[in-house]
Enzyme design. Structure first.
Site, PDB file in Angstrom:
ATOM      1  CG  HIS A 112      -1.533   1.122   1.567  1.00 40.33           C
ATOM      2  ND1 HIS A 112      -2.524   2.017   0.564  1.00 40.33           N
ATOM      3  CD2 HIS A 112      -1.409   1.872   2.451  1.00 40.33           C
ATOM      4  CE1 HIS A 112      -2.787   3.126   0.985  1.00 40.33           C
ATOM      5  NE2 HIS A 112      -2.142   3.079   2.305  1.00 40.33           N
ATOM      6  CG  HIS A 130       0.994   6.888   4.220  1.00 42.20           C
ATOM      7  ND1 HIS A 130       1.162   6.268   3.095  1.00 42.20           N
ATOM      8  CD2 HIS A 130      -0.152   6.813   4.436  1.00 42.20           C
ATOM      9  CE1 HIS A 130       0.366   5.314   2.948  1.00 42.20           C
ATOM     10  NE2 HIS A 130      -0.814   5.592   3.884  1.00 42.20           N
ATOM     11  CD  GLU A 141      -2.904   6.190  14.245  1.00 40.89           C
ATOM     12  OE1 GLU A 141      -1.885   7.105  14.733  1.00 40.89           O
ATOM     13  OE2 GLU A 141      -4.031   6.499  14.427  1.00 40.89           O
ATOM     14  CG  ASP A 142      -1.518   1.511  10.417  1.00 41.88           C
ATOM     15  OD1 ASP A 142      -2.282   1.649  11.680  1.00 41.88           O
ATOM     16  OD2 ASP A 142      -1.949   1.534   9.327  1.00 41.88           O
ATOM     17  CG  ASP A 174      -3.607   6.970   2.594  1.00 42.88           C
ATOM     18  OD1 ASP A 174      -3.367   5.765   2.438  1.00 42.88           O
ATOM     19  OD2 ASP A 174      -4.396   7.424   3.306  1.00 42.88           O
ATOM     20  CG  ASP A 190     -20.258  19.037 -21.987  1.00 51.03           C
ATOM     21  OD1 ASP A 190     -21.161  18.197 -21.947  1.00 51.03           O
ATOM     22  OD2 ASP A 190     -20.179  19.898 -21.047  1.00 51.03           O
TER      23      ASP A 190
HETATM   24 MN    MN Z   1      -2.591   4.638   4.014  1.00 53.04          MN
END
Ligand code: MN
Length: 713
Positions: free
Chosen positions: A56, A80, A84-85, A152, A273
């Site tokens: 990811h 990123h 947190e993880d 993300d 269009d």
């Molecule tokens: Mn993520």
């Protein structure tokens, strides 16, 4: 190891391909280090798709590379989710030490933004969505936070089918459509915006998505044939004028087709269009030349020419738009722009940045702040410097989160006590402490954007402390604390009132309920237009004393005199209302009733007011508020009453006054007014005990020479 040395190199080569440039050795090492740290952070974690989690962040970094962002953004994208993880395997401090403050701050920013759960799916929530966007902008001091976050979200939406929970899928899609796509639009990043919209559209309205997709596919061949024809025609016309241009066909994305059908209530075939063309030239002047060529080739549709070069859209978009009717009678929308405008149209702020970076002059952060200021137009004036602007952007408000990711919007400088009261008044009242980002903080701790605040509730707390007023920054918090104390006081009075009731009930040997239901108390309440609670409160604050209550109820006859003496200045207990002894009455100032006058009681918020029966203020008062009233026979108090007399000369005034004093008439107030040389009016307030006495006073004045008329006012 999830990735081997070779795959690491392959990943970096892929980054280079997407960036469209070769990376220098230090940049390559930095990226290698980032991937290595990510391997530690995401070890043993898997995506819903079954792939190792690290796939990811690598995909997110690829999107970032495709946007042609810088290497720091790529590193931040790789890391990123790491804070947190990774269950503490990777920390902010580690990233800062390894990669520097800039990258650490981007990762931290993305982490904070990811904690937000946007309230979506309800039009009334639109305001909240705006708040979230504002919060994102306020938190993202570095715009790269938003770029990485968008990348993300884009990857998560591309893989949304792996999320099994339908509700969760729909929520993510809605959040994307209502919050993230508009942000991409605001930043002018059209490539991300349209993909986010189509991916969400597919989740939210699958059938409609398929229908439009099929409609677009159906006549695709036919349409493309005609388009090729148009492109050829135009290109040969441009060559005749020696103009170097890139001409391409243009397709709307599904969501915008659907949106247009819904918004304009049009059928698919009525949409103009669908067929579009884009011409990219070398400079601005040529854009206008090309418009002339197009309009001599095909007939322009009136009202469809738009010059967004002269007047760019609010997100910075520049181009010329025109719609023409071709030789086959169909409308064709054409966009004309130069290369830089084109990149800005596709990549928005990023393109802007890339250009500036190329020239090596402008700081991205400044660019970003200027852009923020443009969006908040009200802020665009009166800033001496960017620092001022930055301060203003950060000073007015602060956005923090509950542990569930809900946004709480507070004034700048707010403390945990403000947060507690903003969540719920009762949580405020039972404030027992606070954790900010997991750490216990004092009550005067100043909250920052993106903080996750958790209130420790003290269930046995008796309520707020007056001290808290010093720590509260928000006026609403202060008002809530003050209200608590006011209500507490009222509660205490109510308790005291109940004590009085209990004592009186015991004395006369009935229950409290019977006492409260008694005719006398019911009457008092209806006359004063108050309820039982207010009556009890009045007992509590001694507006009604225990003795007065007993008298009201017909007890303690012997004490009545004492009470009357104590209150002899106040004209209570002089009137029987509905045959009952009534304390706490007022005499109307409009008609000044005196004993002997026919009277009536009128209930009002201030209490029972005694008027003369013929007072004009009583006419029109409903019978439910009127109570028959009678004077008691034993009144000895004096009452003021106003009389007016008409005399023939002002020279008589001293004579009249001295005669009144001689007669022992108690004059409380005296004034006269000369209307004409033979017409003077005297107003006089005299004190009398009864109507009889007043009549004598009138008779006395009438008999004085020169007095033409005496009347009660
Ligand atoms: Mn993520």
């Amino acid at each position: 190891m999830v990735t081997t040395e070779t795959t690491k190199m392959e990943i970096i080569q892929e980054f280079e391909r997407l960036l469209g440039r070769k990376l220098e050795e230090p940049a390559i090492q930095k990226l290698e280090k980032a991937i290595q740290l990510a391997e530690i952070a995401y070890e043993g974690l898997y995506r819903k798709s079954g792939e190792p989690f690290i796939s990811h962040p690598i995909e997110v970094a690829k999107i970032v590379a495709d946007l042609k962002l810088d290497v720091d953004s790529l590193v931040a994208a790789i890391l990123h989710d790491a804070i947190e993880d990774s269950s503490g395997r990777v920390t902010y401090e580690m990233i800062e030490k390894e990669f520097g403050k800039d990258i650490a701050l981007i990762v931290d920013g993305v982490t904070k933004v990811s904690r937000i759960n946007a309230p979506v799916g309800n039009i009334e929530q639109k305001k909240k969505v705006e708040t979230i966007q504002k919060m994102l902008f306020a938190m993202a001091e570095d715009v790269r936070v938003i770029f990485v976050k968008l990348a993300d979200r884009l990857h998560n939406m591309r893989t949304i089918d792996f999320v099994e929970d339908e509700e969760k899928r729909r929520y993510k899609a809605m959040e994307t459509l209502e919050v993230y796509a508009p942000i991409a639009h605001k930043l002018g990043i059209n490539v991300i915006r349209s993909e986010l919209e189509d991916l969400s559209f597919k989740v939210l309205h699958y059938d409609e998505y398929q229908r439009i997709k099929n409609l677009v596919a159906q006549k695709k061949v036919e349409r493309e044939e005609r388009l090729t024809n148009y492109i050829q025609q135009l290109q040969s016309a441009l060559q005749e004028h020696d103009i170097d241009a890139f001409v391409e066909g243009r397709y709307k994305h599904y969501y915008s087709i659907w949106n247009k059908m819904i918004r304009k209530g049009r059928d698919f075939n009525e949409l103009y269009d669908l067929l579009g063309m884009r011409i990219i030239v070398t400079d601005v002047t040529t854009c206008y030349t090309v418009v002339g060529i197009i309009h001599s080739l095909w007939v322009p549709l009136p009202g469809r020419f738009k010059d967004y070069i002269a007047t760019p859209k609010s997100n910075g978009y520049r181009s010329i738009h025109t719609t023409v009717v071709t030789q086959f009678g169909e409308p064709l929308e054409i966009q004309i722009r130069d290369q830089q405008m084109h990149e800005e149209a596709e990549y928005g702020l990023i393109a802007h940045w890339a250009y500036k970076e190329g020239h090596g002059t402008i700081d991205m952060k400044q660019e970003w702040l200027v852009r923020l200021a443009e969006w908040r137009k009200e802020l665009s004036q009166g800033y001496a410097s960017l620092d001022d602007l930055k301060r203003e952007l950060q000073m007015s408000e602060v956005f923090v989160l509950t542990p569930k990711g809900e946004i709480i919007h507070l004034p700048y400088g707010a403390t945990p006590i403000d947060f507690a009261y903003a969540v719920h008044t009762e949580i405020g009242h039972h404030y027992g402490g606070a954790r900010v980002n997991g750490k216990i903080v004092p009550i005067d701790h100043q909250l920052s954007n993106g903080d996750v605040v958790e209130i420790i509730v003290n269930k046995v707390s008796p309520g707020p402390s007056l001290d808290w007023l010093r720590y509260a920054k928000s006026p609403r918090t202060k008002a809530k604390i003050k209200r608590f104390f006011k209500e507490k006081e009222k509660e205490q009075l109510l308790e005291r009132g109940k004590d009085v009731l209990r004592r009186v009930a015991k004395k006369i040997n009935i229950s409290i309920d019977e006492l409260l239901q008694s005719q006398e108390i019911q009457k008092y309440q209806s006359m004063h237009q108050i309820d039982e609670e207010e009556f009890t409160t009045r007992l509590g604050d001694k507006s009604i004393t225990q003795e007065e209550l007993l008298i009201m109820l017909g007890y303690k006859e012997q004490q009545k005199k004492k009470v009357e003496q104590k209150k002899k200045r106040s004209p209570t207990s002089m009137v029987l209302v509905d045959g009952l002894e009534t304390l706490d009455i007022l005499f109307a100032k409009c008609c000044n009733p005196i004993p002997g006058d026919s009277i009536v009681g009128v209930s009002s918020k201030r209490g029972l007011v005694i008027h003369r029966s013929n007072c004009r203020n009583v006419i029109g008062v409903g019978n439910d508020r009127k109570f028959p009233a009678l004077w008691r026979s034993d009144i000895t108090s004096q009452f003021g009453v106003v009389l007016k007399m008409e005399i023939d000369r002002k020279e008589r005034v001293p004579d009249i006054l001295s005669r009144a004093i001689e007669q022992k008439i108690e004059v409380r107030n005296f004034k006269f007014e000369t209307i004409d040389y033979d017409f003077v009016i005297i107003s006089m307030n005299v004190a009398v005990r009864s109507l009889e006495e007043f009549k004598e006073v009138i008779y006395f004045f009438s008999s004085i020479p020169g007095v033409r008329k005496v009347v009660r006012s």
